[in-house]
Design an enzyme around this catalytic site. Structure first.
Site, PDB file in Angstrom:
ATOM      1  N   HIS A  75       0.638  -0.686   0.346  1.00 35.54           N
ATOM      2  CA  HIS A  75      -0.364  -0.055  -0.180  1.00 35.54           C
ATOM      3  C   HIS A  75       1.064   1.072   0.049  1.00 35.54           C
ATOM      4  O   HIS A  75       0.220   2.046  -0.127  1.00 35.54           O
ATOM      5  CB  HIS A  75      -0.662   0.053   1.122  1.00 35.54           C
ATOM      6  CG  HIS A  75      -0.389   0.382   2.328  1.00 35.54           C
ATOM      7  ND1 HIS A  75      -0.235  -0.645   3.818  1.00 35.54           N
ATOM      8  CD2 HIS A  75      -0.229   1.580   2.923  1.00 35.54           C
ATOM      9  CE1 HIS A  75       0.438  -0.393   4.486  1.00 35.54           C
ATOM     10  NE2 HIS A  75       1.034   0.758   4.391  1.00 35.54           N
ATOM     11  N   ASP A 109       0.004  -7.735   2.018  1.00 36.87           N
ATOM     12  CA  ASP A 109       0.663  -6.334   1.789  1.00 36.87           C
ATOM     13  C   ASP A 109       1.903  -6.154   1.690  1.00 36.87           C
ATOM     14  O   ASP A 109       2.782  -5.317   2.397  1.00 36.87           O
ATOM     15  CB  ASP A 109       0.008  -5.667   2.591  1.00 36.87           C
ATOM     16  CG  ASP A 109       0.088  -4.405   2.863  1.00 36.87           C
ATOM     17  OD1 ASP A 109       0.567  -3.326   1.239  1.00 36.87           O
ATOM     18  OD2 ASP A 109      -0.157  -3.511   3.589  1.00 36.87           O
ATOM     19  N   GLY A 173       3.276   6.258   8.033  1.00 35.12           N
ATOM     20  CA  GLY A 173       4.351   6.766   7.608  1.00 35.12           C
ATOM     21  C   GLY A 173       5.770   5.359   7.644  1.00 35.12           C
ATOM     22  O   GLY A 173       6.374   5.605   7.346  1.00 35.12           O
ATOM     23  N   SER A 175       4.844   2.126   8.201  1.00 31.54           N
ATOM     24  CA  SER A 175       4.119   1.047   7.282  1.00 31.54           C
ATOM     25  C   SER A 175       5.715   0.952   6.483  1.00 31.54           C
ATOM     26  O   SER A 175       5.968   1.049   6.016  1.00 31.54           O
ATOM     27  CB  SER A 175       3.245   1.003   6.610  1.00 31.54           C
ATOM     28  OG  SER A 175       1.964   1.911   6.938  1.00 31.54           O
ATOM     29  N   ILE A 236      36.971 -25.538 -17.415  1.00 32.66           N
ATOM     30  CA  ILE A 236      35.755 -24.814 -17.552  1.00 32.66           C
ATOM     31  C   ILE A 236      35.144 -26.271 -16.802  1.00 32.66           C
ATOM     32  O   ILE A 236      34.432 -25.044 -16.443  1.00 32.66           O
ATOM     33  CB  ILE A 236      35.266 -24.748 -18.735  1.00 32.66           C
ATOM     34  CG1 ILE A 236      33.726 -23.140 -18.219  1.00 32.66           C
ATOM     35  CG2 ILE A 236      35.220 -25.244 -19.569  1.00 32.66           C
ATOM     36  CD1 ILE A 236      34.360 -21.703 -17.696  1.00 32.66           C
TER      37      ILE A 236
END
Length: 611
Positions: A75, A109, A173, A175, A236
């Site tokens: 969010h 979220d 703020g 979050s 290799i």
């Protein structure tokens, strides 16, 4: 300048998930810290997030290649057109969303942001459930007040431990910031507080286990398990132990810029999952495939043997979901006679032969594929494969011819790998300016940074051969900053030591060589490094250190004639002429022609006549 060793083209990257940045155990529960210490150690990993819609918080969870991954709430970045992050020191960077769980529920979220470069400190997520009653701190930016600390306890666990309830204040703020226990482990991602009237101390965070599961979706799809081979390295196989574990399909970008399936290898994970020809792959593990380049698609589809990938596929105008288990495709049936589309079957078999190091057979199959009516994108893949295989076989002119054929098919092709390959071939052909031009294009077109270290390192060598030593050092140091295996770090440090020594910066040369000695496990290479450090100490007139280093080089390799010559010079400088003369004669006996010329000169007469 003495000839430079060509750096290996393949650079094996280490795991993108870094260890904790201070000395915690795997479970972060062996030691507890005071709030003051915990805050000081945690703040460098926390950041403010500012968008054109909102503000919030986030924290660093990984340094992946040369990028920083940041976890926050979905969010916080919802609907944002621009995202920037601010670090503890006040510096700011632009960020982009690389994975968004959507925020349709509390548990989804979550979002991952990406910032270029290695910034901040990684905060470690706790593997086990948080303990109810344990002390925690939250760090965030409530109302834009950056890096604010609040303290509380874990009040309860909700939804089978997936949600952590705490009385620690989580205000607007904050979050997306971390909820951290007293051992320094993140136990949750702060997400919301109850806003019902009368509710106090009801704040919630998404558990660290749920957050880690979300992060793993991204890391799993971006982890580089197989690497491009170095066609200059005879050993290799020692470096490329990973099996080819792609889906076992061939795709092409369709008119809607998604990947459309053209070919499916029998008994591959894709076939067993029910994927069909003409299916359109819309996303892998939640990451959209639209507008992905061939290289981005390749790395997105790769993963460990046995790992699963969730695909969203469109079939007959209907979207369906499939889960593919990645398999080792090297032993699957790739016989073109068993497939309807023989051209693509030969192409797939060529690829399997190439990464199985059967280069002649790879060329044969790629050439056979080109006899069929393939789309241009697939013809370019065939020519690129031929170029790579011929380079491995040291047919550099043939390799360059094949690479140019690939570009002829589409002169606007912005294929980073193709230009990198051409640059490497031109280095072998001593066309350093041509190599430099191609490496510049490879960097310009590089979308994923998966090969950035290789490109920077080889461009540095091209610049060194062109006597642009300052530019060479800058590129090699840039390559060293990226995540590479220790053997490639040694190669880069060795080149830096050589170049710095050649331009007279002997102390910095010694520093680079000393780091290389610490990292190297190859005895022959260590002997060369000791001799290089001996030479630089000699130039600095630190004669005893020079002698000590040459002693080490000779101890490892008694046939190192340059070490005898350099030690002889050090002995001579401190008037140990008998020892010096012995070394000069020994160097000549081992094949050093310059030492022989000196012994036969007027200057070497004193030594020539010495017992």
């Amino acid at each position: 300048m003495r000839s430079l060793l060509i750096l290996p083209l393949i650079l094996t990257f280490s795991s993108p998930v870094r260890a904790s940045w201070w000395n915690f155990s795997n479970e972060c529960d062996k030691k507890e810290y005071t709030t003051k210490v915990l805050t000081e150690k945690s703040k460098p990993g926390v950041l403010m997030i500012n968008t054109d819609k909102a503000t919030g918080s986030g924290f660093v969870v990984s340094h992946l290649k040369n990028k920083t991954l940041i976890l926050t709430n979905s969010h916080v970045i919802e609907g944002a057109k621009t995202i920037s992050v601010q670090w503890l020191d006040g510096n700011q960077d632009k960020a982009k969303v690389v994975l968004d769980a959507g925020g349709d529920s509390t548990l989804t979220d979550l979002a991952l942001l990406e910032v270029y470069g290695k910034e901040g400190k990684v905060l470690k997520l706790k593997k086990k459930q948080a303990i109810v009653g344990g002390d925690v701190i939250a760090i965030g930016s409530p109302r834009g007040l950056g890096f604010t600390l609040t303290k509380g306890v874990i009040s309860s666990l909700r939804e089978e431990g997936k949600i952590v309830q705490t009385d620690t204040a989580i205000n607007p703020g904050s979050s997306g910031g971390p909820l951290i226990n007293t051992s320094g482990c993140v136990v949750g991602v702060n997400t919301f507080k109850s806003i019902q009237e009368g509710d106090e101390g009801l704040n919630f965070a998404i558990s660290s286990q749920t957050a880690q599961r979300f992060i793993n979706k991204y890391l799993g799809s971006n982890k580089k398990e197989n690497n491009i081979e170095d066609f200059k390295d005879e050993n290799i196989s020692k470096e490329n132990n990973n099996k080819p574990t792609v889906f076992g399909i061939s795709t092409i970008q369709n008119s809607e810029n998604h990947r459309e399936v053209l070919f499916i290898l029998k008994n591959s994970g894709a076939e067993k999952a029910g994927l069909k020809i003409n299916d359109i792959i819309l996303s892998i593990d939640g990451k959209p495939t639209k507008n992905l380049s061939k290289n981005e698609w390749f790395y997105l589809s790769k993963g460990k043997i046995g790992s699963k990938a969730k695909l969203k596929v469109r079939r007959n105008n209907k979207d369906i979901k499939l889960v593919i288990t990645r398999k080792d495709i090297s032993n699957l049936n790739s016989d073109p006679d068993h497939y309807e589309n023989k051209g693509l079957a030969y192409l797939m078999k060529g690829y399997i032969m190439l990464i199985s190091e059967k280069n002649k057979r790879a060329i044969t199959n790629y050439e056979k594929a080109l006899e069929f009516d393939l789309p241009n994108e697939k013809k370019i893949s065939a020519y690129s494969g031929i170029a790579f295989a011929k380079g491995k076989l040291k047919d550099f002119k043939g390799a360059l011819y094949a690479a140019k054929n690939a570009l002829k098919l589409d002169p606007t092709e912005k294929d980073s790998f193709l230009y990198q390959l051409m640059g490497q071939i031109k280095l072998d052909l001593k066309d350093n300016q041509g190599a430099l031009d191609d490496f510049n294009l490879a960097l310009e077109f590089n979308e994923t940074d998966d090969r950035a270290a290789m490109i920077y390192a080889n461009r540095g060598l091209a610049k060194a051969n062109l006597k642009n030593y300052k530019g060479a050092i800058k590129d090699l140091e840039k390559a060293f900053e990226l995540e590479i295996a220790s053997e490639q770090q040694v190669s880069i440090l060795t080149q830096l030591g050589r170049i710095k020594g050649e331009i007279g910066d002997h102390q910095k040369a010694i520093n680079s060589i000393s780091e290389a000695i610490k990292l190297s496990t190859n005895k022959d290479q260590i002997a060369i490094l000791y001799n290089g450090r001996c030479w630089n100490n000699l130039k600095l007139k630190i004669y005893q250190s020079a002698i000590d280093d040459c002693n080490e080089a000779i101890k490892i390799n008694p046939n190192n004639f340059m070490a005898f010559a350099n030690r002889g010079s050090a002995f001579s400088a401190i008037f140990m002429h008998r020892e010096a003369c012995f070394d000069y004669k020994k160097s000549h006996a081992l094949g050093n022609q310059l030492a022989g010329e000196w012994l036969n000169s007027r200057q070497g007469k004193w030594c020539r006549n010495m017992y």
